[in-house]
Design a protein around this motif. Structure first.
Motif, PDB file in Angstrom:
ATOM      1  N   THR A 140      -7.406  59.163  47.457  1.00  0.00           N
ATOM      2  CA  THR A 140      -7.258  58.264  46.306  1.00  0.00           C
ATOM      3  C   THR A 140      -5.865  57.648  46.208  1.00  0.00           C
ATOM      4  N   GLY A 141      -4.989  57.960  47.153  1.00  0.00           N
ATOM      5  CA  GLY A 141      -3.714  57.254  47.231  1.00  0.00           C
ATOM      6  C   GLY A 141      -2.534  57.992  46.631  1.00  0.00           C
ATOM      7  N   VAL A 142      -1.341  57.638  47.104  1.00  0.00           N
ATOM      8  CA  VAL A 142      -0.101  58.234  46.624  1.00  0.00           C
ATOM      9  C   VAL A 142       0.995  57.177  46.687  1.00  0.00           C
ATOM     10  N   SER A 143       1.928  57.222  45.732  1.00  0.00           N
ATOM     11  CA  SER A 143       3.011  56.238  45.716  1.00  0.00           C
ATOM     12  C   SER A 143       4.233  56.817  45.024  1.00  0.00           C
ATOM     13  N   LEU A 144       5.377  56.195  45.251  1.00  0.00           N
ATOM     14  CA  LEU A 144       6.629  56.623  44.640  1.00  0.00           C
ATOM     15  C   LEU A 144       6.905  55.769  43.405  1.00  0.00           C
ATOM     16  N   VAL A 145       7.253  56.432  42.310  1.00  0.00           N
ATOM     17  CA  VAL A 145       7.627  55.739  41.079  1.00  0.00           C
ATOM     18  C   VAL A 145       9.095  56.039  40.794  1.00  0.00           C
ATOM     19  N   ASP A 146       9.904  54.994  40.671  1.00  0.00           N
ATOM     20  CA  ASP A 146      11.314  55.161  40.323  1.00  0.00           C
ATOM     21  C   ASP A 146      11.688  54.122  39.272  1.00  0.00           C
TER      22      ASP A 146
ATOM     23  N   ASP B 251       3.633  63.526  39.648  1.00  0.00           N
ATOM     24  CA  ASP B 251       2.672  62.967  38.688  1.00  0.00           C
ATOM     25  C   ASP B 251       3.330  62.063  37.649  1.00  0.00           C
ATOM     26  N   THR B 252       2.468  61.423  36.863  1.00  0.00           N
ATOM     27  CA  THR B 252       2.935  60.331  36.012  1.00  0.00           C
ATOM     28  C   THR B 252       2.542  60.524  34.547  1.00  0.00           C
ATOM     29  N   ASP B 253       2.694  61.751  34.034  1.00  0.00           N
ATOM     30  CA  ASP B 253       2.485  61.884  32.595  1.00  0.00           C
ATOM     31  C   ASP B 253       3.592  61.119  31.884  1.00  0.00           C
ATOM     32  N   ILE B 254       3.357  60.731  30.658  1.00  0.00           N
ATOM     33  CA  ILE B 254       4.256  59.822  29.950  1.00  0.00           C
ATOM     34  C   ILE B 254       5.654  60.411  29.789  1.00  0.00           C
ATOM     35  N   SER B 255       5.762  61.715  29.567  1.00  0.00           N
ATOM     36  CA  SER B 255       7.077  62.347  29.424  1.00  0.00           C
ATOM     37  C   SER B 255       7.902  62.200  30.701  1.00  0.00           C
ATOM     38  N   THR B 256       7.268  62.386  31.843  1.00  0.00           N
ATOM     39  CA  THR B 256       7.967  62.237  33.123  1.00  0.00           C
ATOM     40  C   THR B 256       8.415  60.798  33.336  1.00  0.00           C
ATOM     41  N   LEU B 257       7.534  59.857  33.048  1.00  0.00           N
ATOM     42  CA  LEU B 257       7.880  58.446  33.215  1.00  0.00           C
ATOM     43  C   LEU B 257       9.036  58.047  32.300  1.00  0.00           C
ATOM     44  N   GLN B 258       9.040  58.557  31.082  1.00  0.00           N
ATOM     45  CA  GLN B 258      10.119  58.238  30.156  1.00  0.00           C
ATOM     46  C   GLN B 258      11.450  58.795  30.660  1.00  0.00           C
TER      47      GLN B 258
ATOM     48  N   GLY C 281       6.368  49.144  34.227  1.00  0.00           N
ATOM     49  CA  GLY C 281       4.989  48.686  34.245  1.00  0.00           C
ATOM     50  C   GLY C 281       3.998  49.833  34.230  1.00  0.00           C
ATOM     51  N   ILE C 282       4.309  50.904  34.952  1.00  0.00           N
ATOM     52  CA  ILE C 282       3.414  52.060  34.993  1.00  0.00           C
ATOM     53  C   ILE C 282       3.411  52.785  33.655  1.00  0.00           C
ATOM     54  N   LEU C 283       4.569  52.857  32.996  1.00  0.00           N
ATOM     55  CA  LEU C 283       4.650  53.485  31.674  1.00  0.00           C
ATOM     56  C   LEU C 283       3.819  52.715  30.660  1.00  0.00           C
ATOM     57  N   THR C 284       3.934  51.396  30.682  1.00  0.00           N
ATOM     58  CA  THR C 284       3.153  50.556  29.762  1.00  0.00           C
ATOM     59  C   THR C 284       1.655  50.737  29.999  1.00  0.00           C
ATOM     60  N   ARG C 285       1.274  50.772  31.263  1.00  0.00           N
ATOM     61  CA  ARG C 285      -0.142  50.941  31.602  1.00  0.00           C
ATOM     62  C   ARG C 285      -0.654  52.324  31.187  1.00  0.00           C
ATOM     63  N   SER C 286       0.172  53.341  31.392  1.00  0.00           N
ATOM     64  CA  SER C 286      -0.238  54.709  31.021  1.00  0.00           C
ATOM     65  C   SER C 286      -0.380  54.847  29.522  1.00  0.00           C
ATOM     66  N   GLN C 287       0.505  54.229  28.766  1.00  0.00           N
ATOM     67  CA  GLN C 287       0.429  54.312  27.307  1.00  0.00           C
ATOM     68  C   GLN C 287      -0.787  53.577  26.772  1.00  0.00           C
TER      69      GLN C 287
ATOM     70  N   THR D 222       9.224  60.112  40.834  1.00  0.00           N
ATOM     71  CA  THR D 222       8.083  61.020  40.854  1.00  0.00           C
ATOM     72  C   THR D 222       7.051  60.502  41.849  1.00  0.00           C
ATOM     73  N   ILE D 223       6.244  61.411  42.345  1.00  0.00           N
ATOM     74  CA  ILE D 223       5.178  61.043  43.270  1.00  0.00           C
ATOM     75  C   ILE D 223       3.891  60.903  42.461  1.00  0.00           C
ATOM     76  N   SER D 224       3.312  59.720  42.510  1.00  0.00           N
ATOM     77  CA  SER D 224       2.149  59.396  41.685  1.00  0.00           C
ATOM     78  C   SER D 224       0.849  59.655  42.431  1.00  0.00           C
ATOM     79  N   GLN D 225      -0.112  60.254  41.733  1.00  0.00           N
ATOM     80  CA  GLN D 225      -1.470  60.373  42.239  1.00  0.00           C
ATOM     81  C   GLN D 225      -2.444  59.947  41.135  1.00  0.00           C
ATOM     82  N   LYS D 226      -3.736  60.031  41.369  1.00  0.00           N
ATOM     83  CA  LYS D 226      -4.713  59.397  40.485  1.00  0.00           C
ATOM     84  C   LYS D 226      -5.803  60.375  40.026  1.00  0.00           C
ATOM     85  N   PRO D 227      -5.507  61.278  39.109  1.00  0.00           N
ATOM     86  CA  PRO D 227      -6.535  62.218  38.653  1.00  0.00           C
ATOM     87  C   PRO D 227      -7.718  61.544  37.960  1.00  0.00           C
TER      88      PRO D 227
END
Length: 333
Positions: free
Chosen positions: A311-317, A248-255, A323-329, A265-270
């Protein structure tokens, strides 16, 4: 008939249709999202999607469930929600044996139920919206195998018996079966408590020599953050570093990915799951089909519903985390 009269008639007809469409919905129409650990970032994000759909439709969204990981309490919560006879229920299943009968009771009472995030396929739920969790596990397994060059000791942090987590574990094992040099040392039951995962990670770090743990794999959202913090502290004290793949992609994990502590991390779309979940329930509530609410939609070529909405799955590294961190924030737009 004059052009003015004809034009006015068309405008009035359009206004009537518009008003009729709006009249389809009411704030009295309530949709419930039932889950556990409701304060986790994963579920607060899902709640945003659920409320967004409700705001668009002019209906009421209600989030219910225990703040901790308590499958028994979730089943009881679902039972109480069914008694309210809502327009529809979206539920994430922690324990199919406990939650499945409550789903069946709701369907029996004429209340549409869709599962999200974690499924109960043996229940009478309409269908499942969420991640292909087997695919998510395989994606993570491929990453671990590549980063460890096909060999090393690994451990998992999970909650055995929760369907989505079990499917992820199977996906990892499917990949590791092709890498005999990768040894699964332990599948640790964190019992829904990321603090337990953190403490266990510290113990794993202390193992030396042939017992050294090379890879840490978190199959559940909050454990990635806390295991990551344990690895960060160990690295500051001289540990050479370990591989950590989170979920998942909570902000703490992304940071922590950005900081180089978590590999990926493996991203999904809650948010998406809950957004389309409420809309699907609304459609079923307002436009019931002639078919029974339970059918074998996987085999029926004329099924009124899908069997599964992926709803899809992807790898975030580190290559794409910024870009994903900026979008999540920024949050939902």
């Amino acid at each position: 008939m004059s052009m003015w009269v004809r034009g006015t008639s068309l405008m009035l007809a359009g206004a009537f249709l518009l008003l009729s469409g709006c009249a389809r919905h009411s704030k009295k129409e309530q949709y419930y999202l039932v889950t556990v650990n409701t304060q986790l970032p994963y579920w607060t994000t899902a709640a945003e999607g659920f409320r967004k759909a409700a705001a668009e439709y002019g209906v009421t969204a209600v989030i219910r469930g225990p703040k901790n990981f308590d499958p028994q309490a979730e089943a009881q919560e679902l039972r109480s929600v069914v008694a309210l006879k809502p327009a529809g229920i979206l539920v994430s299943v922690t324990n199919p044996a406990l939650v499945g009968p409550e789903i069946d009771a709701a369907i029996g009472a004429g209340i549409p139920v869709i599962t999200m995030d974690s499924d109960a396929p043996a229940s009478k739920r309409l269908y499942f919206i969420g991640t292909n969790n087997l695919q998510a596990g395989r994606l993570g397994g491929q990453r671990v195998a590549a980063q460890l060059n096909g060999k090393g000791n690994v451990v998992f942090f999970t909650m055995p018996g929760q369907p989505n987590l079990d499917e992820r574990l199977k996906g990892y094992k499917d990949v590791f079966s092709g890498f005999p040099g990768i040894n699964i040392v332990e599948v640790f039951d964190m019992k829904g408590d990321s603090g337990l995962a953190m403490d266990k990670a510290a113990e794993y770090i202390g193992r030396k020599g042939k017992d050294r743990i090379d890879g840490f794999i978190c199959l559940q959202s909050s454990s990635g953050r806390d295991v990551g913090e344990t690895l960060r502290r160990a690295k500051a004290e001289g540990d050479p570093g370990r591989l950590l793949v989170a979920m998942d992609t909570d902000i703490s994990t992304l940071q922590l990915i950005k900081d180089g502590v978590i590999d990926s991390t493996i991203s999904q779309k809650p948010y998406t799951m809950a957004l389309i979940g409420l809309k699907a329930l609304d459609e079923r509530h307002h436009y019931p089909t002639d078919n029974p609410m339970k059918g074998d939609y996987e085999l029926d070529p004329f099924a009124p519903f899908p069997a599964f909405v992926d709803t899809g799955v992807s790898l975030v590294d580190k290559s794409n985390v910024e870009g994903i961190l900026t979008r999540s924030q920024a949050g939902p737009q």
